[in-house]
Write a protein that holds these residues in place. Sequence first.
Motif, PDB file in Angstrom:
ATOM      1  N   GLY A  97      58.178  72.588  18.395  1.00  0.00           N
ATOM      2  CA  GLY A  97      57.691  72.664  19.770  1.00  0.00           C
ATOM      3  C   GLY A  97      57.480  70.913  20.242  1.00  0.00           C
ATOM      4  N   THR A  98      57.180  70.901  21.441  1.00  0.00           N
ATOM      5  CA  THR A  98      57.246  69.424  21.966  1.00  0.00           C
ATOM      6  C   THR A  98      56.037  68.693  21.287  1.00  0.00           C
ATOM      7  OG1 THR A  98      58.429  69.956  23.847  1.00  0.00           O
ATOM      8  CG2 THR A  98      56.891  68.254  24.075  1.00  0.00           C
TER       9      THR A  98
ATOM     10  N   SER B 102      51.840  78.430  19.389  1.00  0.00           N
ATOM     11  CA  SER B 102      52.737  78.299  20.648  1.00  0.00           C
ATOM     12  C   SER B 102      53.865  77.571  20.008  1.00  0.00           C
ATOM     13  CB  SER B 102      51.872  77.499  21.644  1.00  0.00           C
ATOM     14  OG  SER B 102      51.067  76.448  21.115  1.00  0.00           O
TER      15      SER B 102
ATOM     16  N   ARG C  53      63.322  74.512  19.712  1.00  0.00           N
ATOM     17  CA  ARG C  53      64.350  75.498  19.085  1.00  0.00           C
ATOM     18  C   ARG C  53      65.549  75.180  19.286  1.00  0.00           C
ATOM     19  NH1 ARG C  53      66.513  80.058  20.520  1.00  0.00           N
ATOM     20  NH2 ARG C  53      66.444  81.944  19.268  1.00  0.00           N
TER      21      ARG C  53
HETATM   22  C1  PLP Z   1      55.702  75.768  24.899  1.00  0.00           C
HETATM   23  C2  PLP Z   1      56.204  76.701  23.831  1.00  0.00           C
HETATM   24  C3  PLP Z   1      57.150  76.720  22.896  1.00  0.00           C
HETATM   25  C4  PLP Z   1      57.690  75.418  22.572  1.00  0.00           C
HETATM   26  O1  PLP Z   1      58.677  74.955  23.365  1.00  0.00           O
HETATM   27  P1  PLP Z   1      59.151  73.613  23.515  1.00  0.00           P
HETATM   28  O2  PLP Z   1      60.132  73.577  24.730  1.00  0.00           O
HETATM   29  O3  PLP Z   1      59.971  73.362  22.162  1.00  0.00           O
HETATM   30  O4  PLP Z   1      58.210  72.610  23.644  1.00  0.00           O
HETATM   31  C5  PLP Z   1      57.197  77.808  21.986  1.00  0.00           C
HETATM   32  N1  PLP Z   1      56.320  78.881  22.060  1.00  0.00           N
HETATM   33  C6  PLP Z   1      55.596  78.995  23.063  1.00  0.00           C
HETATM   34  C7  PLP Z   1      54.628  80.053  23.089  1.00  0.00           C
HETATM   35  C8  PLP Z   1      55.271  77.933  23.910  1.00  0.00           C
HETATM   36  O5  PLP Z   1      54.493  77.890  25.005  1.00  0.00           O
END
Ligand code: PLP
Length: 352
Positions: A298-299, A232, A258
């Motif tokens: 990702g976060t 994710s 991203r």
């Molecule tokens: C939340 C998420 C992300 C990352 O998003 P951020 O805003 O960087 O946390 C990437 N891919 C998926 C499928 C997500 O659910």
Amino acid sequence: MEIKIQRTENPKEKPDESNLVFGRIFTDHMFIMDYEEGKGWYDPRIVPYGMLEVPPSMSVLHYGQAVFEGMKAYKGPDGRILLFRPDENMKRLNRSNERICIPEIDEEFCLEAIKELVNLDREWVPGAEGTSLYIRPFIIATDPALGLKPSSSYKFIVILSPVGAYYPQGINPVNIYVETEYIRAIPGGTGYAKTSGNYAASMKAQAEALEKGFIQVLWTIGERPMVQEVGSMNVFFKIDGEVITPELDGSILPGITRDSVIRLLKSWDVPVVERRIYLDEIFEAAEEGKLEESFGTGTAAVISPIGSLNWEGREITINNGKMGELSAKIYDELTGIQTGKKPDPFGWIVEV
Ligand SMILES: *Cc1c(COP(=O)(O)O)cnc(C)c1O
């Protein structure tokens, strides 16, 4: 709207900061607001964290009309509590809402509500290296009826969870299984929305990859597999000096990390492109020695380096299975900005 506050009479004991497991422990309070057709969003309130009593017929339990967000509050060196681009989370929540037929929220008001909640529970923001307070806003459909249609009532809820360092043992690149059977998101689908169903649909692939000894899957689509995301997280490849990430074509979740990575790279004059990227290109680049680095964003992890990719038995190792130089530089810069240890030239930080 004024936010009513009901403080807890039984504050919980704070957990041991060195031993936090993701998403298991919640703070003393939560934010709730209701929606009804014709009335709009109403009754915003902060109440003690506790159970929701709901009817078994509640629509979200059957048809999954639900969206969520994930963000973090960090404790700065001076004790200030810092959020990272939270306005972007509110915007994305509304884009997810629109896709799932959930009524729009007032982004500014909801951000103020989140700040007020975090401020009330500010003692819960851990301070140890790498720790943070995870913020989970979500919206669920609450009609007590089985009719298959957009619900006419909803709840917007925010809960908070102190989380430990994502890399307690230092950053180790992960081995990735390239998924070509199960598909996460298709054009015209819900890939760009943070909606619960996407995650339910992804679990089987994830579980099978784990069984095969891999940590995550690389999601692909098409006869000639095109790369989408990793687990994710959004995914980046550095090939022959250029950084490439899949373009936002509706099947990709537009990650805030991203976007931040793209902006950082541009500010450093590192070539970065958003385009379609095919698996065969990546494997070819690896064979020619041109695949220099790869990482997810990702976060939760910020940057998660990829050590190897396995595609139907063909395995490539990236940067000898070590974190790349650019990946490390991005990680240091982003986490530095997020925790207030580095200057914030982009104006990304919002103090609670
Ligand atoms: C939340 C998420 C992300 C990352 O998003 P951020 O805003 O960087 O946390 C990437 N891919 C998926 C499928 C997500 O659910």
